[in-house]
Scaffold this motif. Structure first.
Motif, PDB file in Angstrom:
ATOM      1  N   LEU A  73       0.931  -1.145   0.096  1.00  0.00           N
ATOM      2  CA  LEU A  73      -0.137   0.060  -0.083  1.00  0.00           C
ATOM      3  C   LEU A  73       0.971   1.143  -0.011  1.00  0.00           C
ATOM      4  O   LEU A  73       0.585   2.186  -0.724  1.00  0.00           O
ATOM      5  CB  LEU A  73      -0.824  -0.053   1.279  1.00  0.00           C
ATOM      6  CG  LEU A  73      -1.992  -1.087   1.316  1.00  0.00           C
ATOM      7  CD1 LEU A  73      -2.689  -1.014   2.263  1.00  0.00           C
ATOM      8  CD2 LEU A  73      -2.978  -0.722  -0.042  1.00  0.00           C
ATOM      9  N   ALA A  74       2.059   1.192   0.772  1.00  0.00           N
ATOM     10  CA  ALA A  74       2.878   2.355   0.836  1.00  0.00           C
ATOM     11  C   ALA A  74       3.340   2.429  -0.697  1.00  0.00           C
ATOM     12  O   ALA A  74       3.601   3.727  -1.176  1.00  0.00           O
ATOM     13  CB  ALA A  74       4.083   2.072   1.702  1.00  0.00           C
ATOM     14  N   GLY A  75       3.693   1.451  -1.397  1.00  0.00           N
ATOM     15  CA  GLY A  75       4.040   1.553  -2.903  1.00  0.00           C
ATOM     16  C   GLY A  75       3.092   2.239  -3.681  1.00  0.00           C
ATOM     17  O   GLY A  75       3.373   2.971  -4.594  1.00  0.00           O
ATOM     18  N   PHE A  76       1.963   1.738  -3.246  1.00  0.00           N
ATOM     19  CA  PHE A  76       0.664   2.384  -4.121  1.00  0.00           C
ATOM     20  C   PHE A  76       0.597   4.143  -3.939  1.00  0.00           C
ATOM     21  O   PHE A  76       0.459   4.542  -4.722  1.00  0.00           O
ATOM     22  CB  PHE A  76      -0.546   1.718  -3.724  1.00  0.00           C
ATOM     23  CG  PHE A  76      -1.998   2.355  -4.138  1.00  0.00           C
ATOM     24  CD1 PHE A  76      -2.018   3.121  -5.118  1.00  0.00           C
ATOM     25  CD2 PHE A  76      -3.049   1.984  -3.492  1.00  0.00           C
ATOM     26  CE1 PHE A  76      -3.073   3.551  -5.681  1.00  0.00           C
ATOM     27  CE2 PHE A  76      -4.448   2.588  -3.736  1.00  0.00           C
ATOM     28  CZ  PHE A  76      -4.347   3.181  -5.096  1.00  0.00           C
ATOM     29  N   GLY A  77       0.727   4.344  -2.643  1.00  0.00           N
ATOM     30  CA  GLY A  77       0.867   5.397  -2.191  1.00  0.00           C
ATOM     31  C   GLY A  77       1.767   6.425  -2.843  1.00  0.00           C
ATOM     32  O   GLY A  77       1.697   7.689  -3.390  1.00  0.00           O
TER      33      GLY A  77
END
Ligand SMILES: Nc1ncnc2c1ncn2[C@@H]1O[C@H](COP(=O)(O)OP(=O)(O)OP(=O)(O)O)[C@@H](O)[C@H]1O
Ligand SMILES: Nc1ncnc2c1ncn2[C@@H]1O[C@H](COP(=O)(O)OP(=O)(O)OP(=O)(O)O)[C@@H](O)[C@H]1O
Ligand SMILES: [Mg+2]
Ligand SMILES: [Mg+2]
Lengths: 343, 239, 360, 267, 375
Positions: A254-258
């Protein structure tokens, strides 16, 4: 046992809180804040522009913070290295994008959005994979010890950032949105960037997905229980380690997505891009109540929208407004807007 | 005689550098009710924790139905059919009573009959169904810990001092409950200080002192013999 | 005598004691034996960090409060002194007024922060102090007309402390003994005294209560200790100590700027030092600061020394490159948590205790 | 204040007036008015969840009451925070063991001794120079029979020994009011008498007020001067042990219908 | 004979962005030495030995490194990028009575209140940028300007310099908004400017001035300044910034450098050599590195000595070549005077950045750079 009694218990052991019993107060406050701001701002079109911009910013903060709610809020791992996954996501987006210029340069909304989704997937998977390694090497040793978590994850973050610099160099890189996502819509006197709308869509979808997967499965419960008493949850037969690893991977993904969302908004990238939103992300999670997806979502929006209003009305206060908001919320509800845990 | 469900053989357990269990050997008979007694600090809790895998035995074997389990992880042992009520109760205080229970119902669904039975045994569980478990009273927490261990049928139930802090009336019910569990083919290994309670239930008794088994045998023998009690428990109970 | 000077809290490990003595001797001898601003800067930084880290350990290791605002006090001390010297000229009064103003401000903030700590859980408190420290840094930046903002401030100090004040000229020992040398020893002396003071505090009845609060706040309260008051008091002590460290740092550097004082990085350095050295032991602050400052100063040089030898090797030459020394600092963070979970001093003390046990 | 001074200015050591607390509508303690006199040991009994611990929490300040007042020697202390009440002489031990886990057993007790000493907050004196406090701490360590664990961390003690330490800490506080919450729970049969002796010792000093929550009937029988029965947060019986234990309401709510003699006692 | 030691102190590690700047400076410095010594690396018949040091963006370290450099016999020291780090080094130069040639830091106070006679500055300062920008905005009485920027010293000083510069054209500054450094969203500030300038008369210019925020121009354009008839403009400094300026074709602004702008032999050689060695065209910090090297060699030649006092005497009023035409250290505050450019942007097919086209070169004499030191 009579039939009656049984059916009664079935009801009582089913869903816990009905929609009516939900705590609507924080949401009412967000709306009230928006309406009060309308009075002060005066011009509805400016107000609308500010509100929509703030909403989009809030969504962006939420996306970046969403992984952190899992890792910090639920698992109680104070991951100061979360920003590194944001950075990695951003750089993966950059790398993928330069490889498929065909899809992004074409002035075709569908192709462009597809390209963006592909980028998101690659970035999330990449960051998630890195998260898996990170968990194995860095985090595993320090469950339950905040201080060591801060240090070791900080160290991990430094290492990742440095590796990013080894691979992609230290100079600032420009990254551009797919063609048809650039620019803005003008609605009367108000404007909305197309990309911001997209972020709102992505953020809302993410929120709903996380909300349902956590409230309709026992994952959230298991993690919270595991944090409180890891021995007992194992004695109940759960492989808590696997779950922790899995959640950490998802959080990193999710951090990557962010990172993808943030880098497109920002327009350029450097290796320290991930750290920029981290303080805000931590604030939002604390304010929302540890482990609460809804809290994180609402407070991300609240913080961003209020910041925009204040920046318009009293720019001198722009920076302090977030802190004041945080202190006010914590004084009102010491465990955040939607407290889930006692921590 | 059938094979014992649980066999401990010469188990040595260290906590850090301390040698706590110094060669524990005993069996637990299938469908039987075995009670462990002993002074404070004797190693009773350590024995249970070694069985469920929360401490690692340094040497010796622990066998569950003939299978060595001393090297398995706690969750593996639990999934092999061992339920555990720890001494500190292991309540998840942040979670509601219901959530505590649902975690113990491994399929995520309650067997309603069994739940009713538990509600009957421990009325507060029903009454405080949606209360954060951390807010329960001491005795209520203890009830929840037991309820959690019996919501699913298990082959072997390890219970560490269930009666501490429980009012007499509930202890009554607990005796009934354990007897019923026994009828339902659950083997129970109980650590207990309340000798009356232990005597009311136990078939076999194991006395541990200083990390060693000092006495094994039928409960009858011990409960009817004040001299033995004096010897092993430091106190005669039927004066 | 030594024992009561050290408040009966001896190093309790021969290696630690030996290292400390060695370090102390090196510090005392350096300006004359080696000379040069580099080595003096290293030792001054160690000395100042001992006070800064030690005072932080009062909060963290002894009371169990994680605060990210500690370097803010360090900054307040430095800025107070710096701004006063800049606006009032290089006088002792300016130093006094600037420092006292800084100390007073630190005191007030520490009381406020301490009072607030009661309302929240440790980790919330940590996060809030993080936000506050961040906001403070932004404020300093915005009030750039006073603070110099991003670029910091330079200012003059009393002549006695400057190199131009020559005590013994260069040709006597080969190194000059001047105002810089004087301020070097003065800083060392002040830091040493403050260290002894902290040692005394943690070994006083008050210090015991702090540990009790760390262990179990509710129980401490039930025993009749006013937890809030203790927290506020220790916050103030720590803040003022950090403030002194900041003022000393400003005097030594003749410069204040966000990088040296308010940056989150400085806070993380402090945290790392506490953990490397060993939480809850003040000696850890010395050992940790020593290890850290030496690593920070010489790591890059060491890598630059190795780098040419492996310049041809493909991947390795990228990783072992002087510009990538921060990578190795990151590794140091990870490794220190891995191998010294109780810190170097904790580790050595445990070992010493084990050895003593075996002998018995 | 509506409470007219009692005859001859005599105040009970602890008095609660209409003390109530509710949690989201659930009345855990409901309108409890009770006086506890110097030199008496009152046992508070009742089924699980009756509100005994909560009542203790209200007296010692861990919980704030929804309504009602608490008096100590006639002085209202309802608004006092926990620490202040402790300083006034209200001491308690906890039902769920509540220690300083990473401090040694001896330090746990020392802290209690220190709390009541004048030098408790001194900054600049050495802790080890307060010899009198150390001697006193060691005395209580011995009383509780924990000498051999003096240097061990409290967290490494077995459950039963932690209970003993809990009691020892309360002893070391030397309060005027002792509140024991199930001190013997989980203690082995041969150790129970040690704790009982400790309580008896306090009682024999004659000027202490003791409140005791216990589920072991034999313990109550051997110690109590008076029994207060709580059920659903209310006082349902109050009086001398024999009468109270014989009353129907107690048999019904607490002891369980028929077999009360088989359980909780050795017989 | 011994080599002549020159130490170049830069902020290499510690911040990703500064690292790339520092590397540019080093490249430029090496190219500068190469060019100025015609490839021999010798001056006054002695080898030049360039020593590199990294401050890691720590002032304490920077000071120690500078002292170390002087103690080791460096004739003069060049540094650094960060104004803060540079400022912290100024007193050390004074203590050691040796020259510190400041490049490429910009802060005005270096040649102003914090100056001492050992400080020379070959790099530009805010006033050059702003006066060039004022020229490029083609101001008259009928223009009003709105300024948006970050709230910190560099931008604030710049804004003040701009206000000073526009006075002589009779234009008015109608709005100034400063956002927090690294503020994510410019919308509120832009709306405020729009509101304040609603009733301003004549042409309305929106001047954006940022030191940290990347891609501010993209954000401004997305917000839609044309709705309020605002013409966005900014000063053109680096290539990455030019990449983000593709959204404003036709924009006119002041410029410091673009490799296609200067028409002279030095620049031709410089661009060709840079492309040959590094594969890319040179940029801002490389130019500044080159200028510093050129200043050093010119000074040594002119002084024909390595003694500090001789060098100072030689350098005051000294003209030295650079890729953008000659610069001169003025005697009063040792600030180098230099030309700037007025350019107009155009997008070219296949070029990743907006290409500045020369409107006019603004000569050093046209600038009125205030002298702020207390000499
Ligand atoms: N974490 C630990 N570290 C060190 N020693 C420990 C630890 N846990 C238990 N011990 C020691 O192990 C011994 C056995 O403890 P255990 O808890 O098994 O006793 P027990 O028989 O259950 O006693 P009780 O009846 O008091 O619960 C005790 O002496 C105890 O002090
Ligand atoms: N914070 C709280 N929130 C909600 N309910 C609470 C809270 N604290 C206590 N209760 C409830 O109040 C009741 C009284 O609890 P209390 O702990 O006083 O019981 P007790 O008499 O000490 O019982 P036991 O003998 O089991 O220890 C219980 O039903 C408990 O669930
Ligand atoms: Mg036990
Ligand atoms: Mg209770």
């Amino acid at each position: 046992m009579n039939k009656q009694g049984t059916s009664e218990t079935v009801i009582s052991i089913g869903s816990t809180t009905s929609l009516l019993k939900r705590d609507w107060l924080p949401i009412v406050i967000v709306i009230a804040a928006a309406l009060i701001a309308l009075v002060f701002v005066g011009s509805p079109s400016i107000w609308l522009t500010l509100t929509l911009a703030g909403l989009a910013m809030g969504m962006m903060v939420f996306i970046v913070a969403s992984g952190l709610t899992l890792v910090f809020g639920l698992m109680d791992v104070l991951n100061f290295g979360h920003g590194a996954f944001v950075t990695v996501g951003a750089y993966l987006a950059y790398a993928v994008l330069t490889m498929m210029t065909g899809l992004t340069v074409a002035d075709n909304l569908v192709l462009n959005v597809l390209a963006l989704i592909a980028v998101v997937i690659v970035a999330a998977v990449g960051a998630g994979f890195l998260g898996w390694i990170f968990e194995r090497i860095i985090v595993r040793r320090v469950y339950g010890d905040h201080l060591k978590q801060i240090l070791i994850t900080m160290g991990g973050m430094i290492v990742i950032e440095q590796v990013v610099m080894m691979i992609w160099g230290s100079q600032e890189q420009l990254i551009q949105l797919p063609t048809s996502l650039r620019g803005a819509f003008v609605m009367g006197d108000a404007v909305v960037e197309k990309y911001r709308l997209l972020v709102v869509v992505f953020g809302s979808v993410l929120f709903l997905a996380m909300y349902f997967s956590l409230s309709h499965t026992r994952i959230g419960l298991l993690i919270r229980a595991g944090v409180e008493d890891a021995e007992m949850i194992q004695a109940l037969g759960y492989r808590i380690r696997r779950l922790f690893v899995g959640l950490f991977v998802v959080g990193s993904g999710l951090a990557g997505f962010g990172g993808v969302m943030w880098v497109f908004y920002r327009g350029t990238l450097t290796a320290d891009i991930g750290g920029e939103l981290m303080i805000l992300a931590f604030i939002v999670i604390i304010m929302g109540g540890l482990g609460s997806i809804t809290g994180c979502f609402i407070s991300a929006i609240l913080v961003s929208v209020v910041a925009n209003y204040v920046a318009f009305l009293v720019p001198e206060m722009a920076m302090t407004s977030t802190i004041i908001l945080l202190v006010a919320v914590i004084s009102w509800r010491p465990r955040g807007l939607f407290p889930l845990t006692k921590r | 005689m059938t094979q014992p469900i649980l066999q401990l053989e010469n188990v040595h357990t260290y906590i850090e550098q301390y040698h706590i269990l110094q060669g524990i050997t005993f069996d637990v008979a299938e469908n039987g009710f075995t009670v462990i007694v002993g002074r404070n600090g004797a190693g009773k809790t350590t024995t249970l924790r070694t069985i469920i895998g929360l401490w690692q035995a340094k040497s010796g074997t622990v066998k569950l139905r003939g299978q060595e389990i001393q090297d398995q992880t706690t969750s593996e042992i639990a999934r092999a059919g061992v339920a555990y009520v720890p001494e500190n109760m292991g309540i998840f205080g942040d979670l509601t009573v219901r959530e505590n229970m649902i975690l113990a119902a491994r399929r995520g669904k309650f067997d309603t009959d069994r739940l009713e039975w538990i509600f009957g045994l421990f009325p507060p569980i029903k009454k405080f169904w949606n209360l954060a478990a951390g807010n329960l009273s001491g005795g209520q927490k203890q009830m929840l810990a037991i309820a959690r261990a019996i919501i699913e049928p298990s082959d072997l139930l390890l219970i560490d001092e269930p009666t501490k802090g429980i009012a007499p009336a509930i202890i009554e019910d607990m005796i009934d409950a354990f007897l019923e569990l026994k009828r339902m083919q659950t083997t129970i290994l109980l650590v207990e200080q309340n000798f009356a309670f232990a005597a009311a239930l136990g078939d076999d008794v194991v006395v541990i002192d200083d990390g060693q088994v000092v006495h094994r045998g039928a409960m009858e023998t011990l409960s009817s013999n004040p001299d033995l009690q004096q010897q092993y428990l430091g106190l005669a109970l039927n004066e | 005598m030594i024992s009561s000077l050290l408040s009966e809290d001896l190093p309790r490990s021969r290696i630690v004691a030996f290292t400390l003595i060695l370090l102390l001797m090196a510090m005392l001898a350096a300006p004359v034996a080696i000379g040069g601003l580099t080595i003096m800067s290293v030792f001054v930084k160690i000395a100042i960090f001992v006070v800064l880290v030690g005072s932080f350990d009062l909060l963290l290791g002894y009371t169990g409060m994680i605060s990210f605002a500690h370097t803010m006090y360090f900054g307040i001390g430095a800025y107070g002194t710096g701004i006063a010297l800049k606006s009032m000229g290089a006088s002792w009064e300016a130093i006094a007024i600037g420092f006292l103003a800084g100390a007073f401000l630190s005191f007030v903030i520490a009381v406020a922060v301490g009072l607030f700590s009661m309302r929240t859980k440790t980790i919330f408190f940590a996060m809030i102090t993080l936000a506050v420290a961040n906001a403070f840094a932004v404020l300093v930046n915005q009030f750039y007309t006073i603070t110099g903002g991003h670029d910091g401030l330079i200012f003059q100090i009393p002549r006695v402390l400057k190199p131009a004040f020559v005590i013994i000229p260069r040709d006597v020992f080969g190194v000059p003994i001047n105002g810089t040398t004087l301020s070097y020893y003065a800083i060392l002396l002040i830091c040493g005294l403050l260290f002894l003071l902290m040692l005394r505090i943690v070994n006083s009845p008050f210090g015991r209560v702090l540990q009790a609060i760390r262990e179990n706040e509710l129980r401490a309260e039930a025993l009749g200790f006013n937890v809030l008051r203790h927290r506020v008091v220790v916050s103030c002590i720590a803040a003022v100590l950090a403030c002194v460290a900041g003022a000393l740092n400003a005097l030594w550097l003749r410069f204040v700027g966000p990088e040296v004082t308010l940056d989150l990085q400085v806070m993380l350095d402090v945290l790392l030092i506490v953990v490397i050295g060993g939480m809850g032991t003040l000696y850890g602050a010395i050992i940790g600061a020593g290890v850290f400052v030496f690593a920070e100063t010489y790591l890059q040089g060491a890598i630059a020394y190795i780098a040419p030898m492996i310049a041809e090797v493909p991947v390795v030459s990228v990783v072992i490159h002087p510009d990538r020394w921060v990578f190795w600092l990151g590794i140091l963070f990870v490794v220190s948590v891995y191998y010294f979970p109780e810190g170097i001093v904790g580790r050595l003390r445990n070992r010493a205790a084990e050895l003593a046990n075996i002998k018995k | 204040m509506d409470s007219a001074p009692n005859i001859a200015d005599h105040y009970p050591v602890i008095e609660t007036k209409g003390l109530s607390v509710s949690f989201g509508g659930h009345l855990a303690v409901s309108d409890v008015s009770c006086c506890f006199e110097e030199g008496t040991l009152t046992a508070i009994v009742g089924p699980n969840g009756a509100g005994k611990t909560t009542y203790f929490n209200l007296i010692s300040g861990q919980l704030k009451s929804t309504s009602g007042q608490v008096f100590l020697n006639g002085e209202e202390i309802t608004q006092y925070p926990v620490a202040r009440r402790a300083q006034c002489g209200i001491g308690r031990a906890f039902q769920l063991t509540n220690l300083f886990p990473e401090l040694s057993v001896q330090e746990n007790i020392r802290l209690a001794v220190q709390s009541m000493a004048k030098t408790r907050d001194s900054f600049l004196t050495l802790w080890s120079s307060h010899k009198d406090l150390i001697v006193k701490a060691d005395h209580f360590l011995e009383l509780a029979g924990l000498e051999q664990y003096a240097k061990a961390n409290a967290s490494t003690l077995s459950h039963g020994n932690q209970r003993k330490l809990e009691v020892a800490i309360l002893m070391a506080l030397e309060p005027r009011v002792y509140m024991f919450d199930e001190p013997t729970a989980g203690m082995s049969v041969d150790e129970v008498p040690i704790v009982l002796d400790l309580i008896k010792r306090v009682k024999s000093e004659g000027n202490k007020t003791i409140l005791l929550v216990e589920h072991k009937l034999d313990v109550i029988r051997s110690l109590a001067d008076r029994i207060v029965v709580l059920n659903n947060g209310e006082v349902v019986a109050d009086g001398d042990p024999t009468t109270v234990m014989a009353s129907d309401i107690v048999r019904e709510a607490y002891l369980g219908r028929a077999r009360q003699d088989r359980v909780g006692t050795a017989k | 004979e011994d080599s002549i030691k020159i130490t170049v102190i830069q902020d290499v590690t510690g911040s990703a962005v500064l690292e790339s700047y520092a590397n540019q400076v080093y490249r430029g410095f090496d190219l500068g030495i190469q060019w100025a010594t015609e490839g021999t690396g010798k001056v006054l018949g002695r080898d030049i030995e360039v020593i590199r040091k990294d401050t890691t963006i720590k002032p304490d370290r920077a000071r120690a490194l500078l002292a170390e450099a002087y103690e080791d016999g460096s004739v003069l020291v060049v540094g650094s990028t960060s104004s803060g780090i540079t400022k912290s080094m100024l007193p050390v130069a004074q203590d050691y009575e040796k020259i510190l040639l400041v490049a490429p830091a910009v802060a005005d106070s270096i040649t102003g209140e914090d100056w001492n006679r050992f400080i020379f500055k070959s790099s530009r300062n805010n006033s050059f940028d702003m006066q060039a920008q004022a020229v490029a905005m083609r101001l008259d009485e009928n223009t009003s300007i709105g300024i948006i920027g970050e709230d910190y010293a560099f931008v604030r000083d710049g804004a003040a310099a701009l206000k000073e510069a526009v006075k002589k054209y009779g234009a008015t500054v109608a709005a100034e908004e400063f956002v927090e450094v690294n503020a994510a969203d410019l919308t509120p500030a832009l709306e405020r400017i729009a509101q304040k300038m609603e009733n301003a008369k004549g042409r309305k210019i929106l001047f954006a001035y940022f030191g940290f925020l990347p891609n501010y121009m993209g954000k401004i354009m997305n917000w839609g300044p044309e709705r309020y008839n605002l013409e966005p403009t900014s000063i053109i400094l680096t290539l990455p910034a030019l990449e983000t300026f593709k959204v404003v074709p036709g924009m006119e602004g002041g410029a410091f450098y673009y490799y296609g702008l200067p028409k002279n032999e030095i620049n031709d050689w410089f661009v060709a050599e840079h492309k040959k060695q590094f594969g890319t065209p040179p940029d801002f910090f490389t130019v500044e590195g080159f200028a510093a090297a050129s200043a050093v060699v010119t000074a040594l030649k002119k002084a024909n000595s390595t003694e500090t006092e001789d060098l100072i005497a030689a350098m005051e009023g000294m003209e030295f070549p650079s890729v953008r035409g000659p610069r001169t250290f003025r005697a009063e505050d040792h600030q180098a005077m230099m030309p700037m450019y007025h350019v107009k942007l155009a997008n070219e097919e296949g070029v990743a950045w907006a290409v500045p086209q020369l409107v006019r070169k603004i000569e050093p004499e046209e600038f009125d750079i205030p002298i702020r030191n207390e000499r």
